[in-house]
Design an enzyme around this catalytic site. Structure first.
Site, PDB file in Angstrom:
ATOM      1  N   GLY A   1       0.852  -1.196   0.000  1.00 53.56           N
ATOM      2  CA  GLY A   1       0.000   0.000   0.000  1.00 53.56           C
ATOM      3  C   GLY A   1       0.881   1.236   0.000  1.00 53.56           C
ATOM      4  O   GLY A   1       0.591   2.234   0.652  1.00 53.56           O
TER       5      GLY A   1
ATOM      6  N   GLY B   1      -0.112   5.223  -1.115  1.00 54.96           N
ATOM      7  CA  GLY B   1      -1.085   6.037  -0.382  1.00 54.96           C
ATOM      8  C   GLY B   1      -0.429   7.212   0.328  1.00 54.96           C
ATOM      9  O   GLY B   1       0.774   7.472   0.166  1.00 54.96           O
TER      10      GLY B   1
ATOM     11  N   TYR C   1     -14.750   0.836   9.459  1.00 55.77           N
ATOM     12  CA  TYR C   1     -13.299   0.985   9.558  1.00 55.77           C
ATOM     13  C   TYR C   1     -12.826   0.737  10.996  1.00 55.77           C
ATOM     14  O   TYR C   1     -11.890  -0.028  11.250  1.00 55.77           O
ATOM     15  CB  TYR C   1     -12.939   2.401   9.112  1.00 55.77           C
TER      16      TYR C   1
HETATM   17  N1  SER Z   1      -7.464   9.468   8.997  1.00 58.26           N
HETATM   18  C1  SER Z   1      -8.259   8.282   9.135  1.00 58.26           C
HETATM   19  C2  SER Z   1      -9.616   8.480   8.578  1.00 58.26           C
HETATM   20  O1  SER Z   1     -10.088   9.587   8.602  1.00 58.26           O
HETATM   21  C3  SER Z   1      -8.367   7.922  10.588  1.00 58.26           C
HETATM   22  O2  SER Z   1      -7.564   6.832  10.836  1.00 58.26           O
HETATM   23  O3  SER Z   1     -10.215   7.540   8.161  1.00 58.26           O
END
Ligand code: SER
Length: 315
Positions: free
Chosen positions: A11, A14, A143
């Site tokens: 990854g 990114g 997430y």
């Molecule tokens: N920066 C990330 C998000 O906003 C948080 O881990 O998903």
């Protein structure tokens, strides 16, 4: 640094990967850091690069063997906003990608793993201010659920199989070299680009949506720092709270105005506001400081000056 460290960053194209690869190559040498992503990237011009889908365990294994990889930084994941759109794929990528890498260490094919967690492991019932390492954790986002579960599995692999896995709960990351993608904290990067280009920014979070944030040089320092720490100093094998500073959209806009007096901001909340509402406003990183010496350098004003100076140079 050990003599034979060979690092694979999964990854790598990114927001974090782009800068991490550059910094790891300074420390370990270009040829010893293999960048990889699910598709071809400009990074291929800068040093070793491979196309890897972390869900393809066999393909991953072959690359690891070909380069004699000893350490993996697993950065491939869907972030908070994108994960809400595809929760099941987020679970698949964020969890099974982690298992594929953890299993390489369980089988002693690699020696060490870095895996990022996030402030998203906390949820609406978590105390919001100076949030502790050990507290209520009931994440309400796809997430956050994947990151919290990932933390539990990292600790499990450490306890059960002696896997040397290290992890940090990042706050929102801000940098000028690479663009964020799919996160709730992305506004804190976009705002700088729009301020310099158009003098105005429409924010998708409300003016008082305070969140923990960190400037990229500190995030890189923390990441390489925990990976280089003596194993006995890394006492937490789920993931360490990591903090830089906290601000709201209104506060960062005020800071930007000190450099660009005509800058204006407006607010149009979208679904990301709900995600922000579920996260802490500030984080305590007492354990990271005590165990392996974490100390951030940048505050809001230092980060803002540095961002604007560097972005001006790029334009
Ligand atoms: N920066 C990330 C998000 O906003 C948080 O881990 O998903």
């Amino acid at each position: 640094m050990q003599k034979n460290d060979k690092i694979l960053v999964i990854g790598s194209s990114g927001q974090l990967g782009t800068e991490l690869v550059q910094n790891l190559r300074i420390v370990y040498g270009t040829e010893n850091v293999i960048a990889s992503d699910v598709k071809m990237s400009e990074q291929a011009k800068e040093g070793p690069f491979e196309i890897i889908d972390v869900l393809n365990a066999q393909g991953l294994f072959e690359i690891v063997k070909r380069y004699n990889i000893t350490q993996i930084y697993l950065l491939a994941a869907l972030l908070s906003a994108t994960a809400e759109k595809m929760p099941k794929f987020a679970w698949d990528l964020n969890m099974n990608g982690l298992f594929n890498v953890l299993d390489l260490a369980k089988e002693k094919i690699i020696e060490k793993i870095y895996w990022p967690s996030s402030i998203a492991v906390f949820g609406p019932n978590t105390p919001k201010h100076n949030t502790s390492q050990f507290t209520i954790m009931e994440p309400s986002t796809a997430y956050g659920i994947s990151k919290q579960s990932g933390e539990r599995w990292c600790e499990y692999y450490f306890n059960k199989y002696n896997v040397d896995v290290r992890s940090l709960r990042y706050p929102g990351l801000i940098g000028w070299k690479s663009a964020p993608g799919g996160g709730t904290t992305d506004y804190a990067v976009h705002i700088f680009h729009e301020a310099l280009k158009n003098g105005t920014y429409e924010c998708f979070l409300s003016e008082n949506a305070t969140l923990p944030m960190m400037y990229m040089p500190d995030a890189i320092k923390g990441t390489i720092g925990i990976m280089q720490a003596d194993p006995d100093k890394v006492k937490i094998r789920s993931s360490y709270n990591l903090a830089g500073f906290s601000f709201s959209p209104k506060e960062i806009a005020e800071e930007i105005k000190k450099h660009i007096p005509k800058f204006t901001i407006s607010y149009k909340e979208d679904s990301r506001q709900q995600i922000a509402d579920s996260w802490p406003k500030s984080i305590s990183c007492a354990e990271a400081a005590a165990d392996w010496g974490w100390k951030p350098e940048f505050d809001l004003s230092g980060m803002t000056s540095d961002m604007i100076e560097n972005l001006r140079k790029c334009n």
